[in-house]
Design a protein around this motif. Structure first.
Motif, PDB file in Angstrom:
ATOM      1  N   UNK A  22     -11.821  -7.965   2.229  1.00 49.72           N
ATOM      2  CA  UNK A  22     -10.606  -8.430   1.561  1.00 49.72           C
ATOM      3  C   UNK A  22      -9.593  -7.290   1.428  1.00 49.72           C
ATOM      4  N   UNK A  23     -10.076  -6.084   1.178  1.00 44.97           N
ATOM      5  CA  UNK A  23      -9.172  -4.938   1.085  1.00 44.97           C
ATOM      6  C   UNK A  23      -8.437  -4.706   2.396  1.00 44.97           C
ATOM      7  N   UNK A  24      -9.154  -4.825   3.510  1.00 45.30           N
ATOM      8  CA  UNK A  24      -8.507  -4.642   4.819  1.00 45.30           C
ATOM      9  C   UNK A  24      -7.481  -5.742   5.070  1.00 45.30           C
ATOM     10  N   UNK A  25      -7.792  -6.969   4.672  1.00 47.03           N
ATOM     11  CA  UNK A  25      -6.842  -8.071   4.863  1.00 47.03           C
ATOM     12  C   UNK A  25      -5.581  -7.859   4.021  1.00 47.03           C
ATOM     13  N   UNK A  26      -5.735  -7.384   2.793  1.00 47.84           N
ATOM     14  CA  UNK A  26      -4.565  -7.054   1.977  1.00 47.84           C
ATOM     15  C   UNK A  26      -3.764  -5.917   2.604  1.00 47.84           C
ATOM     16  N   UNK A  27      -4.466  -4.965   3.209  1.00 44.45           N
ATOM     17  CA  UNK A  27      -3.777  -3.860   3.873  1.00 44.45           C
ATOM     18  C   UNK A  27      -2.965  -4.354   5.064  1.00 44.45           C
ATOM     19  N   UNK A  28      -3.508  -5.288   5.809  1.00 43.42           N
ATOM     20  CA  UNK A  28      -2.763  -5.881   6.930  1.00 43.42           C
ATOM     21  C   UNK A  28      -1.512  -6.584   6.425  1.00 43.42           C
ATOM     22  N   UNK A  29      -1.650  -7.297   5.306  1.00 53.68           N
ATOM     23  CA  UNK A  29      -0.495  -7.979   4.714  1.00 53.68           C
ATOM     24  C   UNK A  29       0.580  -6.973   4.309  1.00 53.68           C
ATOM     25  N   UNK A  66      17.040  -0.942  10.181  1.00 55.85           N
ATOM     26  CA  UNK A  66      17.392  -0.710  11.575  1.00 55.85           C
ATOM     27  C   UNK A  66      16.403   0.108  12.362  1.00 55.85           C
ATOM     28  N   UNK A  67      15.212   0.340  11.839  1.00 59.99           N
ATOM     29  CA  UNK A  67      14.183   1.102  12.556  1.00 59.99           C
ATOM     30  C   UNK A  67      13.202   0.132  13.204  1.00 59.99           C
ATOM     31  N   UNK A  68      13.678  -0.559  14.247  1.00 60.47           N
ATOM     32  CA  UNK A  68      12.848  -1.594  14.873  1.00 60.47           C
ATOM     33  C   UNK A  68      11.645  -0.996  15.598  1.00 60.47           C
ATOM     34  N   UNK A  69      11.772   0.244  16.088  1.00 64.34           N
ATOM     35  CA  UNK A  69      10.644   0.861  16.788  1.00 64.34           C
ATOM     36  C   UNK A  69       9.478   1.112  15.830  1.00 64.34           C
ATOM     37  N   UNK A  70       9.775   1.635  14.646  1.00 65.73           N
ATOM     38  CA  UNK A  70       8.721   1.869  13.650  1.00 65.73           C
ATOM     39  C   UNK A  70       8.120   0.542  13.193  1.00 65.73           C
ATOM     40  N   UNK A  71       8.941  -0.504  13.087  1.00 69.23           N
ATOM     41  CA  UNK A  71       8.420  -1.814  12.705  1.00 69.23           C
ATOM     42  C   UNK A  71       7.414  -2.332  13.725  1.00 69.23           C
ATOM     43  N   UNK A  72       7.741  -2.170  15.018  1.00 67.99           N
ATOM     44  CA  UNK A  72       6.815  -2.619  16.052  1.00 67.99           C
ATOM     45  C   UNK A  72       5.546  -1.758  16.068  1.00 67.99           C
ATOM     46  N   UNK A  73       5.702  -0.460  15.765  1.00 61.56           N
ATOM     47  CA  UNK A  73       4.509   0.390  15.680  1.00 61.56           C
ATOM     48  C   UNK A  73       3.587  -0.063  14.550  1.00 61.56           C
ATOM     49  N   UNK A  74       4.166  -0.447  13.416  1.00 66.82           N
ATOM     50  CA  UNK A  74       3.346  -0.919  12.306  1.00 66.82           C
ATOM     51  C   UNK A  74       2.553  -2.163  12.693  1.00 66.82           C
ATOM     52  N   UNK A  75       3.191  -3.054  13.417  1.00 73.34           N
ATOM     53  CA  UNK A  75       2.523  -4.306  13.781  1.00 73.34           C
ATOM     54  C   UNK A  75       1.497  -4.070  14.894  1.00 73.34           C
ATOM     55  N   UNK A  76       1.901  -3.350  15.936  1.00 70.04           N
ATOM     56  CA  UNK A  76       1.035  -3.200  17.109  1.00 70.04           C
ATOM     57  C   UNK A  76      -0.079  -2.188  16.857  1.00 70.04           C
ATOM     58  N   UNK A  77       0.276  -1.012  16.334  1.00 71.89           N
ATOM     59  CA  UNK A  77      -0.710   0.062  16.187  1.00 71.89           C
ATOM     60  C   UNK A  77      -1.553  -0.124  14.924  1.00 71.89           C
ATOM     61  N   UNK A  78      -0.875  -0.259  13.775  1.00 74.40           N
ATOM     62  CA  UNK A  78      -1.626  -0.284  12.520  1.00 74.40           C
ATOM     63  C   UNK A  78      -2.331  -1.612  12.297  1.00 74.40           C
ATOM     64  N   UNK A 112      -2.727  -4.112  14.698  1.00 73.63           N
ATOM     65  CA  UNK A 112      -3.512  -4.506  15.863  1.00 73.63           C
ATOM     66  C   UNK A 112      -4.646  -3.567  16.225  1.00 73.63           C
ATOM     67  N   UNK A 113      -4.607  -2.323  15.766  1.00 74.92           N
ATOM     68  CA  UNK A 113      -5.637  -1.362  16.161  1.00 74.92           C
ATOM     69  C   UNK A 113      -6.338  -0.747  14.960  1.00 74.92           C
ATOM     70  N   UNK A 114      -5.585  -0.131  14.061  1.00 70.66           N
ATOM     71  CA  UNK A 114      -6.203   0.597  12.952  1.00 70.66           C
ATOM     72  C   UNK A 114      -6.937  -0.350  12.010  1.00 70.66           C
ATOM     73  N   UNK A 115      -6.303  -1.449  11.634  1.00 67.33           N
ATOM     74  CA  UNK A 115      -6.955  -2.389  10.717  1.00 67.33           C
ATOM     75  C   UNK A 115      -8.182  -3.030  11.357  1.00 67.33           C
ATOM     76  N   UNK A 116      -8.084  -3.340  12.642  1.00 66.08           N
ATOM     77  CA  UNK A 116      -9.256  -3.892  13.342  1.00 66.08           C
ATOM     78  C   UNK A 116     -10.374  -2.858  13.392  1.00 66.08           C
ATOM     79  N   UNK A 117     -10.010  -1.582  13.562  1.00 63.31           N
ATOM     80  CA  UNK A 117     -11.023  -0.524  13.536  1.00 63.31           C
ATOM     81  C   UNK A 117     -11.674  -0.431  12.168  1.00 63.31           C
ATOM     82  N   UNK A 118     -10.890  -0.581  11.099  1.00 64.11           N
ATOM     83  CA  UNK A 118     -11.469  -0.589   9.750  1.00 64.11           C
ATOM     84  C   UNK A 118     -12.495  -1.703   9.605  1.00 64.11           C
TER      85      UNK A 118
END
Length: 203
Positions: free
Chosen positions: A29-36, A49-61, A63-69
């Motif tokens: 549940x903690x990981x799911x809240x972190x994804x949210x 206006x930082x669309x690149x950082x926004x996409x990094x949050x979605x794709x990297x954190x 899509x990858x980091x939270x799944x790794x957790x």
């Protein structure tokens, strides 16, 4: 007006999700809240206006980091009930660390607003014709190349550590013999039988 409403909405959800990430007793549940929280933080990045950082949050954190957790939590089979027994023992060191971090944040904010540094130098402005991705890539692969490579090495060490932890010796598990699988011949796995008609196959 809609931008102000979106900012307070995303910011409130990020704060609540961060609190629930810490307060949840179930690590999944903690990981799911972190994804949210990551999703709403990406919304905040889009507002500035930082669309690149926004996409990094979605794709990297997300899509990858939270799944790794989740992978680590489920594969290590950690006894969290036993870990919670020492919560009171580490309460005061944790509070001291939290106070130290709060003081550091306070000093950093005051140092940011103090002094005679011009705002244009703080935000590192780029020409209007240069996209954010191009500007970030120019900095990463020129001025901050060695730091960027160092971060990659840190992630590589973390990945190797996760693999070593998941491949620890466990009782009651049948190991995999890769050499035996590779040396297996087709004639050892199959058998040609000329079965007569109407009698079926004998196993």
């Amino acid at each position: 007006m809609i931008q102000v409403f979106a900012f307070y909405l995303f910011a409130s959800i990020v704060l609540v999700s961060g609190a629930m990430t810490i307060a949840s007793r179930n690590p999944v549940h903690s990981v799911l809240w972190l994804i949210f929280a990551f999703f709403n933080a990406a919304g905040l990045m889009l507002l500035v206006g930082a669309e690149f950082i926004a996409m990094l949050l979605v794709i990297v954190y997300v899509g990858a980091v939270s799944v790794l957790f989740l992978f680590v939590v489920m594969m290590l089979n950690i006894d969290f009930a036993e870990m919670r027994q020492g919560f009171v023992h580490y309460l005061w060191p944790g509070l001291a660390l939290a106070v130290a971090l709060a003081i550091e944040l306070f000093i950093a904010v005051n140092a940011w607003t103090a002094g005679g540094i011009e705002l244009a130098r703080r935000i590192a402005p780029t020409p209007d014709t240069t996209p954010n991705i191009e500007a970030i890539g120019d900095l990463l692969y020129t001025r901050y190349l060695y730091i960027f490579e160092g971060a990659g090495l840190v992630l590589l060490v973390a990945m190797i550590g996760a693999i070593v932890l998941t491949h620890r010796q466990r009782s009651g598990v049948k190991p995999q013999n890769i050499a035996r699988q590779v040396a297996r011949r087709p004639q050892d796995a199959t058998r040609n039988v000329d079965a007569p008609v109407g009698r079926g196959v004998k196993l």
